[in-house]
Scaffold this active site. Structure first.
Site, PDB file in Angstrom:
ATOM      1  N   LYS A 212       0.853  -1.181   0.000  1.00  0.00           N
ATOM      2  CA  LYS A 212       0.000   0.000   0.000  1.00  0.00           C
ATOM      3  C   LYS A 212       0.887   1.229   0.000  1.00  0.00           C
ATOM      4  O   LYS A 212       2.006   1.206   0.527  1.00  0.00           O
ATOM      5  CB  LYS A 212      -0.888   0.032   1.252  1.00  0.00           C
ATOM      6  CG  LYS A 212      -2.192   0.784   1.043  1.00  0.00           C
ATOM      7  CD  LYS A 212      -3.191  -0.049   0.232  1.00  0.00           C
ATOM      8  CE  LYS A 212      -4.528   0.652   0.136  1.00  0.00           C
ATOM      9  NZ  LYS A 212      -5.530  -0.177  -0.571  1.00  0.00           N
TER      10      LYS A 212
ATOM     11  N   GLY B 176     -20.312   6.775  -2.040  1.00  0.00           N
ATOM     12  CA  GLY B 176     -19.416   6.987  -3.158  1.00  0.00           C
ATOM     13  C   GLY B 176     -19.482   5.843  -4.158  1.00  0.00           C
ATOM     14  O   GLY B 176     -20.498   5.158  -4.288  1.00  0.00           O
TER      15      GLY B 176
ATOM     16  N   VAL C 176     -18.217   2.869  -4.158  1.00  0.00           N
ATOM     17  CA  VAL C 176     -18.493   1.545  -3.582  1.00  0.00           C
ATOM     18  C   VAL C 176     -19.853   1.511  -2.894  1.00  0.00           C
ATOM     19  O   VAL C 176     -20.725   0.711  -3.226  1.00  0.00           O
ATOM     20  CB  VAL C 176     -17.378   1.131  -2.604  1.00  0.00           C
ATOM     21  CG1 VAL C 176     -17.747  -0.177  -1.892  1.00  0.00           C
ATOM     22  CG2 VAL C 176     -16.059   0.952  -3.356  1.00  0.00           C
TER      23      VAL C 176
ATOM     24  N   GLY D  23     -21.709   5.786   3.606  1.00  0.00           N
ATOM     25  CA  GLY D  23     -20.852   6.096   2.466  1.00  0.00           C
ATOM     26  C   GLY D  23     -21.573   5.832   1.166  1.00  0.00           C
ATOM     27  O   GLY D  23     -22.001   4.703   0.913  1.00  0.00           O
TER      28      GLY D  23
END
Length: 354
Positions: free
Chosen positions: A81, A184, A186, A182
């Protein structure tokens, strides 16, 4: 920057690199947790951190999560990452993206990057001009690659259906109440798939206008972002930033299932046991949200090997997510260990650390 090896989330990471380029303004951390199964693959997060400790924590936790995610998804890839630290109000410049691409390239393929929070397909295209070790590049209709968000949403949708069947004994989500945190790429994708199947939805997002627009589209309810964890529902689906499942958050939950796409949902390891003590079925995040990395991981592997990329193979692998969750839940019930502990043990065996 602190001594990362003293951080509680340092887990014998193979490489933790601080990258600084004064000309472009780039400051980044690249963490590779494991290359036991293949190159460390995981997206790059572009974010402003009030303290550098937060950036290091994200790099360490997210790279370890990618080792586990890729292993449990059956991909021949390890975990890595990157975090690019942005100043307040700072924008990504071509120079910054080029410098980051050079840093990835200097690792010679040990790390493969893709989109994460704050990153776009256009960013990946810019980075790909400096290194071939990037995925999530724009894809034509019917081919793999591109924005991993819709594929992540697809896997979460399958996982929620599996959790509802396991915990509630229902073979459909029709009428099942899901609180989605959330909205967004996803979370919005998950909500649309659930709405198509007749689920009852309560939506929330820190961008209230975005939540309201999606609710209008789907005929759903909206609550403020600071209230969504207390909504009485069947399923709480966290699809924003991580660490929402801490002692306070878990105490507020009024649901039977937690299943969503946010990375590192458990603030600390002991919080998985707290969910289990409350009788809440938990879908380990890196298992249920693997759809995106399955898509872009296969994109990268096909490109490296010069083989054709088959979208149906991506869908087939994503459809296997419920089987992995079922195996975790069965072992959890048989052993009395929380599902996150069971999943971690499975993943660590796969990367040679069991």
């Amino acid at each position: 920057m602190m001594a990362f090896w003293t951080e509680p989330d340092f887990d014998e990471h193979e490489l933790v690199q601080l990258v600084h380029d004064s000309a472009s303004g780039l400051t980044a951390i690249i963490a590779i947790h494991s290359t036991h199964l293949g190159p460390g693959a995981g997206g790059t997060r572009f974010w402003h951190y009030d303290k550098p400790e937060g950036a290091m924590r994200d790099a360490l936790r997210l790279s370890r999560g990618m080792s586990y995610k890729n292993a449990m998804a059956g991909l021949p890839m390890g975990g890595g990452k990157a975090v690019v630290l942005l100043g307040p109000g700072a924008e990504k410049t071509p120079e910054l993206l080029a410098a980051f691409g050079d840093a990835v390239n200097a690792l010679g393929g040990r790390y493969v990057t893709a989109e994460d929070v704050g990153a776009t397909e256009a960013d990946m295209v810019a980075i790909s001009k400096r290194t071939p070790h990037v995925c999530g590049l724009p894809a034509d209709d019917g081919s793999i690659g591109g924005d991993p968000g819709p594929f992540t949403a697809m896997g979460i949708y399958h996982g929620i259906r599996a959790a509802v069947a396991h915990k509630l004994g229902k073979d459909s989500v029709r009428g099942v109440h899901v609180a989605v945190q959330g909205c967004g790429s996803v979370g919005g994708g998950v909500a649309r798939l659930l709405a198509r199947d007749g689920a009852t939805l309560t939506l929330s997002d820190i961008d209230a206008k975005r939540a309201k627009a999606l609710a209008t589209e789907l005929g759903s309810q909206v609550v403020a972002s600071d209230r969504v964890m207390g909504v009485t529902c069947d399923v709480f689906s966290p699809n924003a930033l991580g660490a929402v499942l801490d002692e306070e958050g878990i105490a507020r939950l009024d649901c039977q299932i937690v299943a969503g796409g946010a990375n590192n949902q458990l603030a600390r390891p002991e919080h998985g046991a707290q969910l289990a003590e409350r009788g809440i079925l938990y879908a380990p995040d890196y298992v249920i949200n693997a759809g995106g990395i399955i898509n872009v991981g296969l994109e990268y592997l096909c490109r490296q090997h010069g083989s054709p990329c088959d979208i149906n193979e991506v869908r087939r692998r994503i459809a296997q997510i419920p089987e992995r969750l079922e195996a975790i839940w069965r072992e959890s019930e048989a052993t009395g260990q929380s599902s996150d502990v069971v999943a971690d043990a499975m993943a660590r065996r796969l990367i040679g650390r069991g």
